[in-house]
Scaffold this active site. Sequence first.
Site, PDB file in Angstrom:
ATOM      1  N   GLU B  52       0.811  -1.220   0.000  1.00  0.00           N
ATOM      2  CA  GLU B  52       0.000   0.000   0.000  1.00  0.00           C
ATOM      3  C   GLU B  52       0.847   1.274   0.000  1.00  0.00           C
ATOM      4  O   GLU B  52       0.427   2.299  -0.539  1.00  0.00           O
ATOM      5  CB  GLU B  52      -0.955   0.007   1.195  1.00  0.00           C
ATOM      6  N   PHE B 114     -11.237  -7.968  13.398  1.00  0.00           N
ATOM      7  CA  PHE B 114     -10.131  -8.355  12.522  1.00  0.00           C
ATOM      8  C   PHE B 114      -9.848  -7.237  11.520  1.00  0.00           C
ATOM      9  O   PHE B 114     -10.748  -6.706  10.892  1.00  0.00           O
ATOM     10  CB  PHE B 114     -10.486  -9.649  11.783  1.00  0.00           C
ATOM     11  N   GLN B 115      -8.590  -6.876  11.396  1.00  0.00           N
ATOM     12  CA  GLN B 115      -8.120  -5.799  10.513  1.00  0.00           C
ATOM     13  C   GLN B 115      -8.809  -4.463  10.804  1.00  0.00           C
ATOM     14  O   GLN B 115      -9.031  -3.668   9.906  1.00  0.00           O
ATOM     15  CB  GLN B 115      -8.273  -6.183   9.033  1.00  0.00           C
ATOM     16  N   LYS B 164     -17.605  -1.213   5.791  1.00  0.00           N
ATOM     17  CA  LYS B 164     -18.060  -2.139   4.755  1.00  0.00           C
ATOM     18  C   LYS B 164     -19.586  -2.127   4.604  1.00  0.00           C
ATOM     19  O   LYS B 164     -20.101  -2.262   3.491  1.00  0.00           O
ATOM     20  CB  LYS B 164     -17.566  -3.555   5.093  1.00  0.00           C
ATOM     21  N   MET B 482      24.305   9.210   2.415  1.00  0.00           N
ATOM     22  CA  MET B 482      24.126  10.420   3.214  1.00  0.00           C
ATOM     23  C   MET B 482      24.336  10.101   4.695  1.00  0.00           C
ATOM     24  O   MET B 482      24.878  10.915   5.443  1.00  0.00           O
ATOM     25  CB  MET B 482      22.747  11.036   2.960  1.00  0.00           C
TER      26      MET B 482
END
Lengths: 178, 586
Positions: B52, B114-115, B164, B482
């Site tokens: 993502e 969940f999630q 959802k 760097m």
Amino acid sequence: MSVSHYPAVSFDQTVRRHTLSVIVDNEPGVLSRIAGLFSGRGYNIESLTVSETEAEKHISRITIVTSGSEKIIDQIKNHLDRLVPVHRVVDLTLQGESIERELALLKVVGKGDHRMEALRLATAFGARTIDATVTSFVFELTGATDDIERFIKVLGPCGLAEVSRTGIAAMARGSEVM
Amino acid sequence: MSEMMTGAEMVVRALRDQNVEHLFGYPGGAVLPIYDALFQQDFVKHILVRQEGGAVHSAEGYARSSGKVGVVLVTSGPGATNAVTGLTDALMDSIPLVCITGQVPTHLIGSDAFQECDTVGITRSCTKHNYLVKRIEDLPRILHEAFYVASNGRPGPVVIDIPKDIQFAKGVYSRPKDNQHKTYRPTVKGDLSKIKAAIDLMSKAKRPVFYTGGGVINAGPHASALLRELVHLTGFPCTSTLMGLGAFPAADKQWLGMLGMHGTYEANLAMHGCDVMINIGARFDDRITGRIDAFSPGSRKIHVDIDPSSINKNVKVEIPIVGDCAHVLEDMVRLWRELSPQVDKPALKSWWGQINEWRGRNSLGFQNSDTIIKPQHAVQRLYELTKGRDTYVTTEVGQHQMWAAQYFHFEEPNRWMTSGGLGTMGYGLPAAIGVQLAHPKALVIDIAGEASILMNIQEMSTALQYRLPVKIFILNNEYMGMVRQWQELLHGGRYSSSYSEALPDFVKLAEAYGSHGIRCSDPAKLDDAIMEMIETPRAVIFDCVVAKEENCFPMIPSGKAHNEMILNDFTGDTKTVIDAKGRELV
């Protein structure tokens, strides 16, 4: 060359207390957005009150008492103003005279002389007695922050056991409206 | 015009009505209804990323190179948390994004389902605004409002968290309106009296400098055209921040190069010595100012910014102008033409004389080599060999990024995509993918380091899947360069964990991802290898093996002022240039 580095020293560093009125959309998360702004950028909140003021338009009014240098106060106002749900930010301290009030509930527990003294002080300060038992009182006092703090101080030796304060509600004097 | 449809259908319909052609995302349980709605249409093309974080950076590259809003679709929980870095990156660099996140159904919110995660809580401080949609009636308005908020005022990322059950619920869809938000109206026109005061100050300047930033790019190509006009009208020198490169053409005589920590000698000394500074769309970031109490001590400053909170944040200015760069520049150009003020020609002439003297130091000069490829040389050759082509450049973060900014020159806006404010390693490859989708015919190059590229290397699969011929040009010095440079300057050369051990064979890695791999370590063969990369019609990973311990100069050491730069010919002890106080800074 001097050895000082960041931060800037070119601003007036005098710290002052400011009362801000903020008109916001009363939507979920708006208070947390404002509180998060203060914590995320390291600004102080001395008092914060919020309540819906125009239910049909879903508008709330938040009163924030904060302190900082002129530069910090300007930053706070600009950061508040750019939040999407914020309609207006007014600095009541800069606007001139404003009225500031808060309400406190104070519980005194005890018997005998202390109890009578507490009641006498409450009368002197113009507090209302809104609950009484044989061993306790609950007083309600509305006033400027200084008055409330003085009342708390004198009530201390008389068995003051609990304090609950609302924080400040504020408004500019005169005919001007936000 | 109103129609009944499900929440998921509304999302896809709103994307279409907002003219979204590409959507970057990754499916999961809490966004399945939206993916189902996407499956049943073919206007909005979904680009499947491999993580993502890649989706958000791709959308950033897409937005930055096209001027459109970048759009992301991810699932709840880990989908949303993986997006956080990209959202923060977009907030820091003012990139307009709309990120739609799935959420567990409304009745499960708060149950540690969940999630589940508190997406609006987590993203509150890393977005310009965010929404949790609790009623289907609000969804069409919020969808359109998100696009309005993301792209108006100072641009930024907006998150819409959609449970959802709302995606399945049916409601009435409504089309976008103008001024979609009921109260959010950022100031775009600058205060004319202040613009007049600015013109007056500019006309009397003896040692002026334009200091421009990403705000000019964000205000659209028109703003860049106006900036060029104003700079030419006035005859003043012009420098820019990392984010603003391309707004003013690098080939122009009045261009001083980039300023700041790794900016040119002439740009930084012009900033230090100027008497009038005209800041257009930049924010006095600490990479620019260096030691702030010694920043441009003798100048009066004009600051044009659309965000009032950027003004007087780090540096106090005399003339603040809140407004969109394009609008303010238009007024400035018009007023300058109307008044055609008498500038102090002798003073300007001697100022240019001074600047040319500084230019004579050739601060970007470096010791080249016949035996080993110098990273600066590699970027220079890449620039020369791609000149005249339709080229877009993205970068990762580190030394290679600064060398790209110094040695690759930009003539047009929107050609340069880099992570400036947040400094996100792993930005370049997914951003290049977004750029290539927006410009399918263009040559898109991610100038990378061998460490940064591994942070989002999985996006090679995305490039393969959509046949995107992005070119990854790795300046491979086997160090997090760097970090190593700072360890040399600040920590006695103790290279703690900054050596890139156990690197993959990048040629084989390219082949494993179905792309073409090239390795070059010989300066004599570099040009041919670069041409091979340019002419390969598919994705390429170019492993350019460069000098290992090259430092990125010029540099304003942390805690120092613009006139305390160290240059390429620095002969002192690099380990003592930064004092104890400076070491605390980043």
